[in-house]
Write a protein that holds these residues in place. Structure first.
Motif, short mmCIF file in Angstrom:
data_model
loop_
_atom_site.label_atom_id
_atom_site.label_comp_id
_atom_site.label_asym_id
_atom_site.label_seq_id
_atom_site.Cartn_x
_atom_site.Cartn_y
_atom_site.Cartn_z
N GLU A 1 2.94 -10.19 8.03
CA GLU A 1 2.16 -8.20 8.39
C GLU A 1 2.03 -7.27 7.71
O GLU A 1 1.53 -6.20 7.14
N TYR A 2 3.52 -7.09 8.07
CA TYR A 2 3.97 -5.71 7.90
C TYR A 2 4.71 -5.93 6.34
O TYR A 2 5.28 -6.62 5.23
N MET A 3 4.34 -4.51 5.53
CA MET A 3 4.73 -4.69 4.17
C MET A 3 4.85 -3.44 4.01
O MET A 3 4.11 -2.02 4.73
N GLU B 1 4.03 12.44 -0.91
CA GLU B 1 3.36 12.96 -1.75
C GLU B 1 3.01 11.98 -2.83
O GLU B 1 4.49 11.72 -3.87
N GLY B 2 2.52 12.02 -4.13
CA GLY B 2 2.05 11.28 -5.01
C GLY B 2 2.09 10.11 -5.20
O GLY B 2 1.62 9.46 -6.10
N TYR B 3 1.92 9.30 -4.42
CA TYR B 3 1.53 7.86 -4.17
C TYR B 3 0.63 7.98 -3.31
O TYR B 3 0.00 8.44 -2.14
N LYS B 4 -0.30 6.74 -3.83
CA LYS B 4 -0.95 5.91 -3.59
C LYS B 4 -0.68 4.18 -2.88
O LYS B 4 -0.16 3.76 -3.71
N VAL B 5 -1.62 4.29 -2.03
CA VAL B 5 -1.20 2.19 -1.63
C VAL B 5 -2.63 1.63 -1.53
O VAL B 5 -3.32 2.12 -0.74
N ASN C 1 -0.71 -9.46 -0.73
CA ASN C 1 -0.70 -7.67 -1.85
C ASN C 1 -0.76 -6.57 -1.26
O ASN C 1 -1.40 -6.28 -0.34
N PHE C 2 0.29 -5.91 -1.99
CA PHE C 2 0.21 -4.23 -1.33
C PHE C 2 0.76 -3.53 -3.22
O PHE C 2 2.18 -2.61 -2.48
N PRO C 3 0.25 -2.92 -3.65
CA PRO C 3 0.66 -2.39 -4.45
C PRO C 3 0.84 -0.97 -4.32
O PRO C 3 0.45 -0.40 -3.58
N LEU C 4 1.34 -0.64 -5.40
CA LEU C 4 2.20 1.68 -5.27
C LEU C 4 1.36 1.96 -6.55
O LEU C 4 1.62 1.33 -7.65
N ILE C 5 0.50 2.67 -6.18
CA ILE C 5 -0.38 3.99 -7.52
C ILE C 5 0.78 4.72 -7.33
O ILE C 5 -0.16 5.89 -6.48
N LEU C 6 0.92 5.28 -8.45
CA LEU C 6 1.30 6.54 -9.31
C LEU C 6 0.11 7.01 -9.92
O LEU C 6 -0.13 6.95 -11.15
#
Lengths: 113, 116
Positions: free
Chosen positions: A30-32, A62-66, A73-78
């Motif tokens: 459940e946790y990511m 700051e500067g990141y989105k998810v 799936n848990f993408p990190l977006i810059l």
């Protein structure tokens, strides 16, 4: 094999060019969470997610989105990377229980020029 | 907010000797968990040992053991019979759990070098 998979493992990019680091786990956790590791600072949490469609800020968001549209799936977006986001990034996952061990991906080395 | 402090940036130990890595933490919570993670040159994060705060008995995993002093908020790692493969960065980590949130806070790490 139980694992957390991150891609890319290495990336060199330029300031302002949007990028996404993907993270996928096959353990039905459940946790990511996303961490960044910098010399002398240890690992600092960027964002975490308790379940699908549930995300929250960590210590350095700051500067990141998810996003968490699917459990695995848990993408990190810059959106607009800057040189201060040059770092080693780790994705991790666990069951949502008190003693849930965090399983880490192998890390993604990002350089922003 | 919880903080985790590792006051030894670097340590060195000879093969087969014993070494202790220090960790202190600060929290106002009563229920929490403590961990030691190992990061070898491969960068992979590997769980070494885990301690539940409500347990008085110190955790042990083969050559790795902890000295957990709850009142002093201290959680040191002892490595016995050190091996070359123990060379790595070691991170102490603290996790609180409130039922609706789970957060792992890391210390800044201790780089351990095992020498011949």
């Amino acid at each position: 094999e139980a694992q957390v998979t991150q891609n890319p493992r290495y990336l060199i990019t330029v300031t302002g060019k949007k990028l996404t680091v993907t993270c996928s786990q096959n353990m039905n956790h459940e946790y990511m969470s996303w961490y960044r590791q910098d010399p002398g600072l240890g690992l600092r949490q960027i964002y975490y997610s308790m379940n699908v469609e549930v995300t929250d800020k960590g210590d350095v968001p700051e500067g990141y989105k998810v996003s968490r549209k699917e459990k695995r799936n848990f993408p990190l977006i810059l959106e607009s990377p800057s040189p201060n986001q040059t770092s080693l990034y780790f994705c991790a996952s666990s069951y949502l229980e008190p003693t849930g061990e965090l399983f880490f991906g192998e890390g993604s080395r990002l350089t922003v020029l | 907010a919880q903080t985790v402090t590792q006051s030894q940036p670097e340590m060195s130990v000879q093969e087969a000797e014993t070494v202790t890595l220090s960790c202190t933490y600060d929290t106002s919570e009563n229920n929490y968990y403590l961990f030691w993670y190992k990061q070898p040159p491969s960068r992979q994060m590997i769980l070494v040992i885990r301690q539940e705060a409500y347990k008085q008995q110190n955790a042990t995993e083969n050559r790795f053991s902890v000295n957990f002093q709850k009142a002093a908020k201290s959680f040191s790692l002892k490595i016995s019979d050190s091996q070359l493969g123990d060379t790595a960065m070691y991170f102490c980590a603290f996790m609180s759990y409130t039922g609706t949130a789970s957060k792992l806070t890391f210390g800044t790490g201790t780089r351990l070098q095992v020498t011949l």
